[in-house]
Design an enzyme around this catalytic site. Sequence first.
Site, mmCIF file in Angstrom:
data_model
loop_
_atom_site.group_PDB
_atom_site.id
_atom_site.type_symbol
_atom_site.label_atom_id
_atom_site.label_comp_id
_atom_site.label_asym_id
_atom_site.label_seq_id
_atom_site.Cartn_x
_atom_site.Cartn_y
_atom_site.Cartn_z
ATOM 1 N N PRO A 95 0.833 -1.203 0.000
ATOM 2 C CA PRO A 95 0.000 0.000 0.000
ATOM 3 C C PRO A 95 0.873 1.261 0.000
ATOM 4 O O PRO A 95 1.905 1.304 0.670
ATOM 5 C CB PRO A 95 -0.793 -0.101 1.306
ATOM 6 C CG PRO A 95 -0.684 -1.513 1.739
ATOM 7 C CD PRO A 95 0.584 -2.060 1.162
ATOM 8 N N GLY A 99 3.552 4.088 5.207
ATOM 9 C CA GLY A 99 4.647 3.717 6.098
ATOM 10 C C GLY A 99 5.155 2.304 5.884
ATOM 11 O O GLY A 99 5.920 1.785 6.688
ATOM 12 N N LEU A 100 4.752 1.665 4.782
ATOM 13 C CA LEU A 100 5.222 0.297 4.522
ATOM 14 C C LEU A 100 6.380 0.276 3.521
ATOM 15 O O LEU A 100 6.776 -0.788 3.042
ATOM 16 C CB LEU A 100 4.070 -0.587 4.034
ATOM 17 C CG LEU A 100 3.114 -1.050 5.143
ATOM 18 C CD1 LEU A 100 1.882 -1.708 4.557
ATOM 19 C CD2 LEU A 100 3.793 -2.016 6.098
ATOM 20 N N GLY A 101 6.883 1.440 3.198
ATOM 21 C CA GLY A 101 8.097 1.491 2.376
ATOM 22 C C GLY A 101 7.877 1.245 0.894
ATOM 23 O O GLY A 101 8.791 0.785 0.203
ATOM 24 N N SER A 102 6.689 1.560 0.383
ATOM 25 C CA SER A 102 6.400 1.234 -1.022
ATOM 26 C C SER A 102 7.380 1.919 -1.976
ATOM 27 O O SER A 102 7.862 1.287 -2.924
ATOM 28 C CB SER A 102 4.957 1.574 -1.383
ATOM 29 O OG SER A 102 4.757 2.958 -1.370
ATOM 30 N N ALA A 104 10.517 2.990 -1.486
ATOM 31 C CA ALA A 104 11.868 2.411 -1.426
ATOM 32 C C ALA A 104 11.875 1.016 -2.045
ATOM 33 O O ALA A 104 12.831 0.626 -2.718
ATOM 34 C CB ALA A 104 12.355 2.350 0.026
ATOM 35 N N ALA A 105 10.788 0.251 -1.851
ATOM 36 C CA ALA A 105 10.747 -1.111 -2.405
ATOM 37 C C ALA A 105 10.715 -1.072 -3.930
ATOM 38 O O ALA A 105 11.388 -1.872 -4.587
ATOM 39 C CB ALA A 105 9.531 -1.857 -1.862
ATOM 40 N N ASP A 146 14.499 3.067 5.557
ATOM 41 C CA ASP A 146 13.615 2.320 4.653
ATOM 42 C C ASP A 146 14.401 1.579 3.576
ATOM 43 O O ASP A 146 14.252 0.369 3.401
ATOM 44 C CB ASP A 146 12.628 3.269 3.942
ATOM 45 C CG ASP A 146 11.452 3.644 4.801
ATOM 46 O OD1 ASP A 146 11.584 3.558 6.039
ATOM 47 O OD2 ASP A 146 10.407 4.032 4.247
HETATM 48 O O1 PMV Z 1 6.802 6.759 6.851
HETATM 49 P P1 PMV Z 1 7.963 5.887 6.892
HETATM 50 O O2 PMV Z 1 7.689 4.512 7.335
HETATM 51 O O3 PMV Z 1 8.836 5.958 5.711
HETATM 52 O O4 PMV Z 1 8.817 6.298 8.138
HETATM 53 C C1 PMV Z 1 9.457 7.474 8.303
HETATM 54 C C2 PMV Z 1 10.345 7.269 9.472
HETATM 55 C C3 PMV Z 1 10.866 8.546 10.059
HETATM 56 O O5 PMV Z 1 11.736 8.153 11.119
HETATM 57 C C4 PMV Z 1 9.752 9.371 10.628
HETATM 58 C C5 PMV Z 1 11.634 9.342 9.025
HETATM 59 C C6 PMV Z 1 12.942 8.731 8.580
HETATM 60 O O6 PMV Z 1 13.463 9.208 7.561
HETATM 61 O O7 PMV Z 1 13.470 7.825 9.229
#
Ligand code: PMV
Length: 319
Positions: A95, A99-102, A104-105, A146
């Site tokens: 998704p 925050g699941l890293g889509s 970067a993946a 990520d």
């Molecule tokens: O939204 P995400 O899962 O990519 O997380 C960001 C994580 C933070 O610590 C808030 C930002 C970062 O760059 O590490």
Amino acid sequence: MTKASAPGKIILFGEHAVVYARPAIAVPVFQVRAEAVVERAEIDGVEIDAADLARRYDAREAPADDPLAAIIRSTCARLGVEPRGVRVRVHSTIPMASGLGSGAAVSVAVARALTRFFVQPLADAEISALAYQVEKLHHGTPSGIDNTVIAFEQPVYFVRGQPVESFRVARPFTLAIADTGVAAPTKIAVGDVRRAWEVERARCEALFDEIGAIARTARAAIERGEVDALGPLMDANQEWLRALGVSSPEIEILVDAARRAGARGAKLSGAGRGGNVIALIDDSVRVRVEGALMNAGARRVIVTRVEHAARFDESSGTR
Ligand code: PMV
């Protein structure tokens, strides 16, 4: 034709504080993946076929901040190749913006598929570095956690600017990942924390210290197989994240629902304000917690097992 894929990820402990050089722990989520295919095509340059966005376009005409064009450009530059007559197809079950890293993946999958296509393999650290450059286009000052956890496909203990450390998960444990359904751009939450830190530096630094200490304690507990210790640590981390101002009513509702249904601990994961909540669960409460999260408004619940995993085998589709 060559293929590569990359998993999703969640941050277990330490988000936000990790931007300020405290440690954080992230783990891959293998139930969802991004996949890239590179193939020959009867075209002049490079065609990008982004099935999930229902878009096909010429990489050369894409704006500089187009993430797919950017990872293709930088990977080809690193390999010293000028791609012509190539199509890059991308598809992901991760998704987006939760925050699941889509992002970067997708970058990792594309970079790896290109290295295979041009038969010039790169080390995980190099793939991660290429994906990091794309992360910067969107997040401004990403910590790099990520792209690291996704490129290495192992649990990572991450401290900004230091060599990446993986660690042993002595006893597997299970997490429910529940989506609030609120898309929350990382950049905004990170920017708000930055402003808070500028105004109340001592208070924010103290919060980062607390969060960093939790990440350190959690790593030791995971390495010793002390799963019981993790629930209270998740709850404590959530308290500090709330104090930092990155929780939200939707997050609190899901955290509360998971705990009431028998989860051992729960917290937001990632940038906050929306996105996902994670809850530590025993098998005996799995169905109850999943139901409670859906009833409380979760858009989707993914259950994942955290373990020291072998790498995903793309030819057989197994690990
Ligand atoms: O939204 P995400 O899962 O990519 O997380 C960001 C994580 C933070 O610590 C808030 C930002 C970062 O760059 O590490």
